[in-house]
Motif scaffolding. Sequence first.
Motif, mmCIF file in Angstrom:
data_model
loop_
_atom_site.group_PDB
_atom_site.id
_atom_site.type_symbol
_atom_site.label_atom_id
_atom_site.label_comp_id
_atom_site.label_asym_id
_atom_site.label_seq_id
_atom_site.Cartn_x
_atom_site.Cartn_y
_atom_site.Cartn_z
ATOM 1 N N ASP A 295 -0.049 -2.807 -0.358
ATOM 2 C CA ASP A 295 -1.487 -2.590 -0.562
ATOM 3 C C ASP A 295 -1.903 -1.216 -0.054
ATOM 4 O O ASP A 295 -2.749 -0.546 -0.672
ATOM 5 N N GLY A 299 -3.322 1.602 -2.441
ATOM 6 C CA GLY A 299 -4.678 2.046 -2.117
ATOM 7 C C GLY A 299 -4.784 3.546 -1.946
ATOM 8 O O GLY A 299 -5.860 4.120 -2.115
ATOM 9 N N ARG A 301 -3.361 5.670 -3.861
ATOM 10 C CA ARG A 301 -3.170 6.285 -5.168
ATOM 11 C C ARG A 301 -4.242 5.798 -6.134
ATOM 12 O O ARG A 301 -4.877 4.781 -5.910
ATOM 13 N N LYS A 302 -4.407 6.511 -7.209
ATOM 14 C CA LYS A 302 -5.343 6.107 -8.248
ATOM 15 C C LYS A 302 -4.647 5.147 -9.195
ATOM 16 O O LYS A 302 -3.633 5.479 -9.803
ATOM 17 N N LEU A 303 -5.189 3.936 -9.313
ATOM 18 C CA LEU A 303 -4.619 2.962 -10.240
ATOM 19 C C LEU A 303 -4.912 3.391 -11.676
ATOM 20 O O LEU A 303 -6.042 3.717 -12.019
ATOM 21 N N THR A 304 -3.869 3.380 -12.508
ATOM 22 C CA THR A 304 -4.032 3.773 -13.909
ATOM 23 C C THR A 304 -3.622 2.672 -14.879
ATOM 24 O O THR A 304 -3.892 2.783 -16.074
ATOM 25 N N LEU A 329 -7.818 -2.077 -4.089
ATOM 26 C CA LEU A 329 -8.026 -1.383 -5.363
ATOM 27 C C LEU A 329 -9.398 -1.588 -5.971
ATOM 28 O O LEU A 329 -9.828 -0.795 -6.815
ATOM 29 N N GLU A 330 -10.069 -2.659 -5.580
ATOM 30 C CA GLU A 330 -11.311 -3.037 -6.253
ATOM 31 C C GLU A 330 -12.372 -1.939 -6.174
ATOM 32 O O GLU A 330 -13.147 -1.726 -7.109
ATOM 33 N N GLY A 331 -12.382 -1.175 -5.080
ATOM 34 C CA GLY A 331 -13.346 -0.092 -4.938
ATOM 35 C C GLY A 331 -13.147 1.032 -5.927
ATOM 36 O O GLY A 331 -14.082 1.787 -6.217
ATOM 37 N N GLN A 332 -11.919 1.158 -6.463
ATOM 38 C CA GLN A 332 -11.643 2.183 -7.476
ATOM 39 C C GLN A 332 -12.153 1.780 -8.857
ATOM 40 O O GLN A 332 -12.129 2.589 -9.775
ATOM 41 N N ASP A 333 -12.586 0.539 -8.998
ATOM 42 C CA ASP A 333 -12.808 -0.032 -10.327
ATOM 43 C C ASP A 333 -14.197 -0.674 -10.421
ATOM 44 O O ASP A 333 -14.311 -1.882 -10.628
ATOM 45 N N PRO A 334 -15.254 0.105 -10.269
ATOM 46 C CA PRO A 334 -16.599 -0.491 -10.283
ATOM 47 C C PRO A 334 -16.963 -1.153 -11.601
ATOM 48 O O PRO A 334 -17.816 -2.055 -11.635
#
Length: 646
Positions: A295, A299, A301-304, A329-334
């Motif tokens: 995790d 966290g 890295r940028k999830l693609t 990761l959820e914060g990267q994906d609003p």
Amino acid sequence: MIARAAPLTRRSAPLALAAALLLPAALSAQRAPTDTMANEQVDRYDWVRPEADYVRRTEMVPMRDGTRLYTVIVYRKGARDAPILLSRTPYDADKATSRNRSQHIEEILPVADAEFVDDGYIRVYQDVRGLGKSEGDYVMNRPLRGPLNPTKVDHATDAYDTIDWLVKNVRESNGKVGITGSSYLGFTSLMALIDPHPALKAAVPQSPMVDGWMGDDWFHNGAFRTFGFDYDLGQTVKSGGGAVPKGGGDEYAAYLAAGSAGDYARHYGLLDLPVVRKVLEHPSYDSWWQGQAVDKLLGARKLTVPTMLVVGQWDQEDSYGAPAVYQALEGQDPDNRLVSLVIGPWRHSQVNYEARELGPLKWEGDTGRQFRTRWMKPFLDCHLKTTPAPCDTPPVLTYATGEDRWEVSPRWPAGQYRPLYLAGGASLSWQKPAAGSDSYVSDPAKPVPMLPRPIHMQGEEWRTWLVHDQRFVDGRPDVLSYTGAVLDRPVHIKGAPKVDLRAATTGRDGDFVVKLIDVYPEENSANPAMAGYQLALGIEIFRGRYVNGFATPAALTPGKTYKFDWSLPNVDHVFLPGHRIMVQVQSSLFPLYDRNPQSWVPSIMDARPRDYVKATQTVRWGGDAASAVWLPVAADSPAGAATAAN
């Protein structure tokens, strides 16, 4: 000119058939008799016959360092423009693709693959390096290349190189790859997301091993999980591996007689295994463990790659990993386009099998197949097919146990946290009570068992232990049970309940175990097996020496009240009217977790017999030291419903 054969007539057809039937006998008659002393061993038999409805290829796929990994590729004959679904396994790719020696593709592959190969998917299983028929050396949780791994290869590069080879060498594919798998295969699925290959378009990691110290296989909040010794011996030994040779008796007695975890390992020669030595050498949450936490790696890295994380509500092995990755990761994906979370009513990996029940609990149909057909396959289809339907993936999908229904939520946790306080008279209250306390004596010589004895941590007993009726310990002098009044309205919780325990000990170390329990009505003629049942919704431990930080263990001050904070597993559950809510507190859960000696020793792994001492544990409630379990109460719980607890 070439003469055309005369067509068969009704009169000539029987003659032709008879001639055809006689042909094998004629050929047999021409073959020389077999020598009686001929060697009867042959080199090979191809059990995939020409009439099979599938193609099964085996390849040695080269990695960037020259190591070749054994890979099995299976697809239905006639497949074209097909997505690839990959799993990277330590559990034998050959075995995974030969469930039955059949000529039908659904029979040779795992049950969960049927929906995919029936719709044209190419299914690929690969042995990780060093296991099965793959080359190379095996490191159980091979770290990412970097401080802990000075080589140029890891599971991320192996996944990249494998995908690169597949899209270039499997001409039946459309060039799009998804990755999935449960447990260790969930771990390798997540590692593929680090510097992913451009052809990797979707991932479904299930019950992934993410952080072996914080809450997955090896430790939970600092307490060591002893069952790992059997896994180590079965996984890392070429000859003689399997379960620890302690016999088939009560594991409670076997571990108790052995002493500490280190004594147990020495007694059975397990220190010969590098994987055992590594774990025993790192009892605290040091940089070695932190550097392997997936995790944290993801966290940073940028999830693609669109990722659907899956876990079972009663996962007895890896309950921590999937929600931890979701939180990272959820914060990267609003906009909820890349990461989603699924929590089903399952044990570890049950999502891939028939899942109509778990122990005494019965669901509305096969929940595993429901998930795979209604949500998992459409998720993969929309990212992997050449002409896909639009994506309609729920941000969070959970199964509300108690009311038996699937639910979609915009985020997780999906409830507002409210404290349910421990109170006097062994009760629970939604209002903070006046100050008080309860005490019990914790004796390491008589630890609280995880199940009724005799205990065997394998088979169905192990798979379902988390849903076992907790009445077997209710009433023990070293277990405190706090029970609310009968509910007159439902209480729906959606999230990970949080423990806020204010406690003191006369020892210099100590463990605390908290259980959140749904107590069924004593009378239940509709389902007598559940009458009075105490169903655990979450059981979790905390090792006291880590109260000031998991990387900085320290002795406790006898008599001092500490604030111990930790979380129970994530849950979507409805406490129904007529039920009660219970919270149990104890200081051991044996033999799943090693015993805390309750005196101070630098490493509990090496505690000596004289280090194990009795201690009085005091749980404080109310006033300025109000112990509570904070419940994530969902918005659909009726206003004031919780007040019925007390």
